[in-house]
Each structure stands twice: as C-alpha cells, then as structure tokens.
Design an enzyme around this catalytic site. Sequence first.
Site, PDB file in Angstrom:
ATOM      1  N   ASP A   1      -8.076   3.850   1.228  1.00  0.00           N
ATOM      2  CA  ASP A   1      -7.225   4.120   2.385  1.00  0.00           C
ATOM      3  C   ASP A   1      -8.067   4.536   3.589  1.00  0.00           C
ATOM      4  O   ASP A   1      -8.765   5.544   3.538  1.00  0.00           O
ATOM      5  CB  ASP A   1      -6.234   5.225   2.041  1.00  0.00           C
ATOM      6  CG  ASP A   1      -5.092   5.335   3.028  1.00  0.00           C
ATOM      7  OD1 ASP A   1      -5.150   4.684   4.093  1.00  0.00           O
ATOM      8  OD2 ASP A   1      -4.140   6.077   2.729  1.00  0.00           O
TER       9      ASP A   1
ATOM     10  N   ARG B   1      -3.480  -0.565   5.382  1.00  0.00           N
ATOM     11  CA  ARG B   1      -4.024  -1.627   4.535  1.00  0.00           C
ATOM     12  C   ARG B   1      -3.123  -2.831   4.351  1.00  0.00           C
ATOM     13  O   ARG B   1      -3.543  -3.969   4.586  1.00  0.00           O
ATOM     14  CB  ARG B   1      -4.400  -1.067   3.159  1.00  0.00           C
ATOM     15  CG  ARG B   1      -5.535  -0.091   3.211  1.00  0.00           C
ATOM     16  CD  ARG B   1      -5.721   0.602   1.889  1.00  0.00           C
ATOM     17  NE  ARG B   1      -4.649   1.581   1.695  1.00  0.00           N
ATOM     18  CZ  ARG B   1      -4.558   2.389   0.655  1.00  0.00           C
ATOM     19  NH1 ARG B   1      -5.457   2.308  -0.304  1.00  0.00           N
ATOM     20  NH2 ARG B   1      -3.583   3.260   0.562  1.00  0.00           N
TER      21      ARG B   1
ATOM     22  N   CYS C   1       0.864  -1.188   0.000  1.00  0.00           N
ATOM     23  CA  CYS C   1       0.000   0.000   0.000  1.00  0.00           C
ATOM     24  C   CYS C   1       0.899   1.236   0.000  1.00  0.00           C
ATOM     25  O   CYS C   1       2.040   1.164  -0.450  1.00  0.00           O
ATOM     26  CB  CYS C   1      -0.977  -0.014   1.174  1.00  0.00           C
ATOM     27  SG  CYS C   1      -0.234   0.168   2.803  1.00  0.00           S
TER      28      CYS C   1
END
Length: 131
Positions: free
Chosen positions: A105, A12, A6
């Site tokens: 996100d 994440r 990420c």
Amino acid sequence: MILFICTGNTCRSPLAAALARSRGIDAESAGLTVWPGSPATPEAVRAAARHGADLTRHQARAVTEELLIKADRVWVMTSGHWDALNARFPELAAKADVLYPEIPDPFGGDDRIYEACAVRLLDAMKRAGII
C-alpha cells in the site's frame, strides 16, 4: 472485465484499473473498506498520468457481489485481500488471485512511492498476462 481490488479503492486498485484501461483492457476497481465517493489520491492521479492513464474522475466504491459476478477475472493486491474476499464472498473467491509480486500500500507515501507502485503494478500485470 477484470476487477482489481484493494483496501480503500483510492490507490492501488484504481491505479491498476487505469493502467490496464490505458492499454485497451476492460478493467474496473473496488475496495474492501471504502469511503464511497472518495477520489483517488493526488499521488495516484499523478502516477497514472505519468504512464498515460487517467484517474481524475475516479470515485471509490466497495466490492459487491454484483461486481464480482460481472467480472471475468479478479485480481487482489495482497494475500490479506484474498482472505478478506474469501471470507465475505466464498462462492466467488475462486475467480480471484493475488497479483505477484504482491503490491504494498503506497497510501501516505510521496510521488516516488506511488511511481514505484505503478511500476510494480505494470510488472505484476505483465507476469499475470493481463497486459
């Protein structure tokens, strides 16, 4: 080993790796724009715990050529991550795919947002045949 990527490696991708590891999958995580050594966000730690995974000792790290070579498969959270990975490591980007559906996100969100992220990650990993 599966590598999840990420942006900052605090939300994440570490959450995805922790969820996969809690299900017996060899998984690691990294980020494209990282403050090395940063912990997972408290919300990510709590979301992981609610799903039987542990992020308490996570430390952010940047994606490297060595990590990409070591990985059997690479999963990124968005098409933007794939574009950035391809720009930096064009010879290794063929190992990478975007999780579907893409994972927005959660940074800055509350526990509810992180829980939705965890559920979405689990769904995307099931669709991809990871878990």
